[in-house]
Design a protein around this motif. Structure first.
Motif, PDB file in Angstrom:
ATOM      1  N   LEU A 121       0.844  -1.206   0.000  1.00  0.00           N
ATOM      2  CA  LEU A 121       0.000   0.000   0.000  1.00  0.00           C
ATOM      3  C   LEU A 121       0.873   1.247   0.000  1.00  0.00           C
ATOM      4  O   LEU A 121       0.635   2.190  -0.779  1.00  0.00           O
ATOM      5  N   LEU A 122       1.868   1.275   0.856  1.00  0.00           N
ATOM      6  CA  LEU A 122       2.774   2.424   0.898  1.00  0.00           C
ATOM      7  C   LEU A 122       3.497   2.576  -0.438  1.00  0.00           C
ATOM      8  O   LEU A 122       3.646   3.698  -0.956  1.00  0.00           O
ATOM      9  N   ALA A 123       3.924   1.454  -1.027  1.00  0.00           N
ATOM     10  CA  ALA A 123       4.634   1.509  -2.304  1.00  0.00           C
ATOM     11  C   ALA A 123       3.733   2.043  -3.411  1.00  0.00           C
ATOM     12  O   ALA A 123       4.183   2.814  -4.272  1.00  0.00           O
ATOM     13  N   ALA A 124       2.469   1.640  -3.407  1.00  0.00           N
ATOM     14  CA  ALA A 124       1.542   2.140  -4.429  1.00  0.00           C
ATOM     15  C   ALA A 124       1.398   3.647  -4.335  1.00  0.00           C
ATOM     16  O   ALA A 124       1.410   4.355  -5.357  1.00  0.00           O
ATOM     17  N   ALA A 125       1.273   4.170  -3.114  1.00  0.00           N
ATOM     18  CA  ALA A 125       1.158   5.616  -2.935  1.00  0.00           C
ATOM     19  C   ALA A 125       2.429   6.321  -3.392  1.00  0.00           C
ATOM     20  O   ALA A 125       2.383   7.354  -4.091  1.00  0.00           O
ATOM     21  N   CYS A 126       3.584   5.773  -3.015  1.00  0.00           N
ATOM     22  CA  CYS A 126       4.850   6.400  -3.391  1.00  0.00           C
ATOM     23  C   CYS A 126       5.067   6.366  -4.906  1.00  0.00           C
ATOM     24  O   CYS A 126       5.540   7.346  -5.501  1.00  0.00           O
TER      25      CYS A 126
END
Length: 444
Positions: A121-126
């Protein structure tokens, strides 16, 4: 994406960020700083905060929308970087803090709970931010105390004045490898430890047996007032006040959920009453349950115990009030005590239940996004457990999308904790679609 995401996860998993005792506080800081660096590389801002004295660092970050940040929705994403300890080490097939891939699964402490679940999830946002395609403002909160009480995140959220239009919490699982899930309801809890005293000290059962009040007998009389009906497993009506009914829209998504009898058998459990398996899904997420967790008294000698200690818990269904149910529980227990016995509360703990209706805009948009990403519409389920931060979101008026892409049988908190590699891909794809789809909240 897949190789890069796995490499990043391995780096994070190698940091033994244990919060439950026996770890090095410096490792908690390293794990938090790792997340800060990732956010900053994507053009965001992040820092470590300490909302309470002596607490583990809380990562607070932000990735602004790529265009028109003042005119779009704000989404808060939540996860935790702390992990349980890994003892006993000899039960691991590979070192717990050296990630290892076997048969399509990644083995390491934190692989499923919660680094491997949350990182996609964090990677998708970044990645959306780096590409200039992030359509919402993303606020980020990653705590280091989820396994140890979560006091810092609770304090931070209570003091936070900005809020969000929705929160995404990657800290649960799919219903099965083919069926994603959104947890729209969580049970609360009343946990009570109390003493029942019947004498000033233990007594000789030969001299006083039959004449002196026995604390264990008195405790049994008190517990008889609150135990569930053995024929149906139903808690008495006074402890079921306020239970919110299950909506038809929820029930309509349950068709593909695992069989309750199989779930009990797989866990080594035996049904509490005839038909418990058939009622497993609804009972364990949408009804109250009471369990005696521990009784401590006397010993194996022929004594009459002067005092007996018990711990019991009520899992509260969405809609119930912990204060009211805790007070009623004590009232019922005291009503069962024989004359001369005294009940004293030793400790108590409460957590609020939470429920986000199935027709909540954020839930609807998230379900549509998950279906686009995975090809399957998610089941809308209620969890029998408690996640305090989700209840805190509810209290702040922030709808929380509680989901994740681990599997129900992933051995979290146990030796050989692991996550299936496919879960990383699904978590990333679903996270990306949700962040894109939730932009519609800014139009409402």
């Amino acid at each position: 994406m897949a190789d890069t995401l796995r490499d990043e996860l391995f780096d994070w998993l190698r940091i033994p960020s244990i919060s439950t005792g026996g770890g090095d506080p410096a490792d908690l800081v390293r794990a938090a700083e790792w997340a800060v660096a990732k956010i900053e590389r994507a053009g965001g801002t992040a820092s470590l905060e300490s909302p309470i004295a002596g607490g583990n660092p809380l990562v607070v970050g932000e990735l602004p929308a790529s265009t028109n940040p003042d005119g779009t929705a704000t989404v808060l994403i939540y996860g935790h970087y702390d992990v349980q300890g890994a003892e006993p080490f000899d039960l691991w097939d590979s070192p717990p803090f050296e990630p290892t891939v076997r048969d399509g699964r990644i083995y390491a402490r934190g692989a499923a709970d919660d680094k491997g679940n949350f990182l996609p999830l964090l990677a998708a946002a970044c990645d959306l931010a780096t590409a200039g395609e992030l359509p919402v403002n993303v606020r980020i909160a990653i705590e280091g105390e989820e396994e140890a009480g979560g006091a810092s995140i609770a304090a931070w959220l209570a003091a936070d004045a900005r809020g969000a239009d929705a929160a995404i919490v990657y800290d649960s699982a799919m219903a099965s490898p083919e069926l994603p899930a959104i947890t729209i309801g969580l049970r609360g809890v009343v946990l009570l430890t109390f003493d029942v005293r019947a004498a000033e000290r233990d007594l000789h059962s030969g001299i006083f047996g039959g004449s002196a009040l026995n604390s264990l007998h008195a405790l049994h009389s008190a517990l008889a007032q609150v135990l569930p009906d053995p024929a149906t497993g139903v808690v008495r009506d006074e402890l079921r006040v306020g239970i919110a009914p299950v909506a038809d829209a929820e029930r309509a998504t349950w068709g593909g959920l695992p069989d309750g009898d199989e779930a009990l058998a797989a866990s080594g459990a035996r049904p509490a009453y005839p038909g418990a398996g058939a009622e497993y899904v609804e009972r364990n997420g949408s009804d109250a349950a009471l369990d005696v967790n521990q009784i401590v008294a006397g010993d194996a000698r022929t004594v009459i115990a002067g005092v007996a200690r018990a711990t019991l818990s009520i899992r509260l269904a969405p809609g119930q009030d912990p204060d009211a149910m805790g007070a009623k529980l004590l009232e019922l227990l005291r009503s069962g005590l024989p004359e001369g016995a005294e009940l004293t509360v030793v400790s108590s703990h409460q957590a609020q239940p939470a429920l986000f209706p199935a027709d909540t805009a954020a839930i609807v948009l998230a379900a549509q996004a998950i279906e686009r990403a995975t090809g399957s519409a998610p089941a809308l389920v209620r969890s029998g457990g408690s996640i305090p931060i989700v209840a805190d979101f509810a209290a702040k008026g922030i709808p929380a999308i509680v989901t994740g892409f681990t599997l129900p049988d992933d051995p979290i908190h146990a030796p050989n904790e692991s996550i299936w590699e496919r879960g990383l891909e699904l978590g990333y794809a679903a996270g990306r679609e949700m962040l894109i789809g939730l932009a519609a909240l800014g139009d409402q």
